[in-house]
Design a protein around this motif. Structure first.
Motif, PDB file in Angstrom:
ATOM      1  N   SER A  69      31.305 -37.508   4.316  1.00 35.57           N
ATOM      2  CA  SER A  69      32.563 -38.075   4.789  1.00 35.57           C
ATOM      3  C   SER A  69      33.294 -37.051   5.641  1.00 35.57           C
ATOM      4  O   SER A  69      33.232 -35.852   5.374  1.00 35.57           O
ATOM      5  N   ALA A  70      33.981 -37.544   6.654  1.00 32.58           N
ATOM      6  CA  ALA A  70      34.824 -36.697   7.498  1.00 32.58           C
ATOM      7  C   ALA A  70      36.179 -37.400   7.597  1.00 32.58           C
ATOM      8  O   ALA A  70      36.244 -38.628   7.549  1.00 32.58           O
ATOM      9  N   TYR A  71      37.244 -36.638   7.723  1.00 30.69           N
ATOM     10  CA  TYR A  71      38.575 -37.227   7.718  1.00 30.69           C
ATOM     11  C   TYR A  71      39.216 -37.189   9.093  1.00 30.69           C
ATOM     12  O   TYR A  71      39.097 -36.213   9.832  1.00 30.69           O
ATOM     13  N   ALA A  72      39.907 -38.279   9.422  1.00 35.03           N
ATOM     14  CA  ALA A  72      40.572 -38.413  10.708  1.00 35.03           C
ATOM     15  C   ALA A  72      41.762 -37.469  10.786  1.00 35.03           C
ATOM     16  O   ALA A  72      42.466 -37.239   9.796  1.00 35.03           O
ATOM     17  N   THR A  73      41.975 -36.922  11.960  1.00 34.24           N
ATOM     18  CA  THR A  73      43.159 -36.102  12.212  1.00 34.24           C
ATOM     19  C   THR A  73      44.160 -36.883  13.053  1.00 34.24           C
ATOM     20  O   THR A  73      45.360 -36.731  12.882  1.00 34.24           O
ATOM     21  N   THR A  74      43.677 -37.737  13.964  1.00 36.73           N
ATOM     22  CA  THR A  74      44.546 -38.621  14.748  1.00 36.73           C
ATOM     23  C   THR A  74      43.825 -39.927  15.036  1.00 36.73           C
ATOM     24  O   THR A  74      42.597 -39.971  15.117  1.00 36.73           O
ATOM     25  N   PHE A 100      38.301 -36.530  14.384  1.00 40.15           N
ATOM     26  CA  PHE A 100      37.962 -36.191  13.000  1.00 40.15           C
ATOM     27  C   PHE A 100      37.355 -34.801  12.962  1.00 40.15           C
ATOM     28  O   PHE A 100      36.796 -34.323  13.946  1.00 40.15           O
ATOM     29  N   GLN A 101      37.499 -34.157  11.806  1.00 37.52           N
ATOM     30  CA  GLN A 101      36.998 -32.793  11.671  1.00 37.52           C
ATOM     31  C   GLN A 101      35.662 -32.779  10.953  1.00 37.52           C
ATOM     32  O   GLN A 101      35.496 -33.397   9.903  1.00 37.52           O
ATOM     33  N   VAL A 102      34.707 -32.049  11.550  1.00 36.06           N
ATOM     34  CA  VAL A 102      33.406 -31.838  10.917  1.00 36.06           C
ATOM     35  C   VAL A 102      33.348 -30.422  10.369  1.00 36.06           C
ATOM     36  O   VAL A 102      34.109 -29.552  10.780  1.00 36.06           O
ATOM     37  N   GLU A 103      32.454 -30.188   9.421  1.00 33.25           N
ATOM     38  CA  GLU A 103      32.374 -28.893   8.731  1.00 33.25           C
ATOM     39  C   GLU A 103      31.893 -27.757   9.628  1.00 33.25           C
ATOM     40  O   GLU A 103      32.205 -26.603   9.387  1.00 33.25           O
ATOM     41  N   ASN A 104      31.077 -28.103  10.631  1.00 38.39           N
ATOM     42  CA  ASN A 104      30.562 -27.073  11.544  1.00 38.39           C
ATOM     43  C   ASN A 104      30.252 -27.711  12.894  1.00 38.39           C
ATOM     44  O   ASN A 104      30.345 -28.931  13.045  1.00 38.39           O
ATOM     45  N   LEU A 155      45.269 -51.248  10.702  1.00 38.88           N
ATOM     46  CA  LEU A 155      44.046 -50.457  10.828  1.00 38.88           C
ATOM     47  C   LEU A 155      44.260 -49.187  10.011  1.00 38.88           C
ATOM     48  O   LEU A 155      45.139 -48.389  10.315  1.00 38.88           O
ATOM     49  N   ARG A 156      43.463 -49.024   8.966  1.00 36.75           N
ATOM     50  CA  ARG A 156      43.591 -47.872   8.071  1.00 36.75           C
ATOM     51  C   ARG A 156      42.340 -47.000   8.199  1.00 36.75           C
ATOM     52  O   ARG A 156      41.241 -47.450   7.912  1.00 36.75           O
ATOM     53  N   ILE A 157      42.566 -45.742   8.601  1.00 38.35           N
ATOM     54  CA  ILE A 157      41.473 -44.778   8.739  1.00 38.35           C
ATOM     55  C   ILE A 157      41.771 -43.610   7.804  1.00 38.35           C
ATOM     56  O   ILE A 157      42.873 -43.038   7.846  1.00 38.35           O
ATOM     57  N   ALA A 158      40.821 -43.235   6.953  1.00 39.56           N
ATOM     58  CA  ALA A 158      41.027 -42.184   5.960  1.00 39.56           C
ATOM     59  C   ALA A 158      41.330 -40.839   6.612  1.00 39.56           C
ATOM     60  O   ALA A 158      40.617 -40.390   7.500  1.00 39.56           O
TER      61      ALA A 158
END
Length: 138
Positions: free
Chosen positions: A38-43, A62-66, A120-123
Motif C-alpha cells: 500500500s502507498a498513501y496519497a499526499t495530494t 503518492f509516496q513510495v518507499e524507494n 472521492l475518498r483516497i487513503a
C-alpha cells in the motif's frame, strides 16, 4: 542380468521425472518478480463539478518507499465504515539501487451516469482519506 539393468534404468528415469516435475520456475515472492504494498496519497487534484457521462480525471500524488517503486493499481479500502480507494505500489523483488523515498503520480478517472453528489475518498494514511466532494449535474 539384462532385467536388473532395465529395472535400474527405469528407476533412474522415474527419479529424474519426479525431480524435474517438482522443480519450480517461480523464484520470486509474488510470482512475477514484484512485491506489492500500500502507498498513501499526499495530494489529490481534480474537478469538483462535472456533467453526467463526462469523464473526470484526478491527479493523485503518492509516496513510495524507494525510487524503484511504481504505481500498480487502485484498490478498495474501508475506514470507519466509509469506503474509498488506496494506491497499491509495486517494487522489484531484487535490491533497489535508489533507496530514497519518492513522490510518484498517477491519474484516476471516474465517470457516472447519474446526477448527484459524490465523495472521492483516497487513503492518505492507515485511517484517513483525502476527500474530494464532486457534484454531477445533468
Amino acid at each position: 542380468m539384462k532385467q536388473i539393468k532395465l529395472e535400474s534404468l527405469a528407476f533412474v528415469l522415474f527419479i529424474m521425472t519426479v525431480l524435474t516435475s517438482c522443480s519450480s520456475d517461480n523464484d520470486s515472492p509474488q510470482g512475477d518478480g514484484y512485491i506489492y504494498k500500500s502507498a498513501y496519497a499526499t495530494t489529490v487534484l481534480g474537478p469538483t463539478t462535472g456533467k453526467v457521462g463526462q469523464e473526470l480525471i484526478y491527479n493523485i500524488s503518492f509516496q513510495v518507499e524507494n525510487g524503484c517503486g511504481e504505481f500498480n493499481k487502485m484498490t478498495d479500502v474501508e475506514f470507519n465504515k466509509e469506503f474509498g480507494y488506496q494506491v497499491e505500489a509495486k517494487y522489484p523483488a531484487t535490491t533497489c539501487s535508489l533507496p530514497d523515498p519518492e513522490i510518484k503520480k498517477t491519474n484516476y478517472k471516474i465517470k457516472t451516469n447519474t446526477a448527484g453528489t459524490y465523495y472521492l475518498r483516497i487513503a492518505k494514511s492507515e485511517t484517513e482519506f483525502i476527500v474530494t466532494k464532486v457534484v454531477i449535474t445533468d
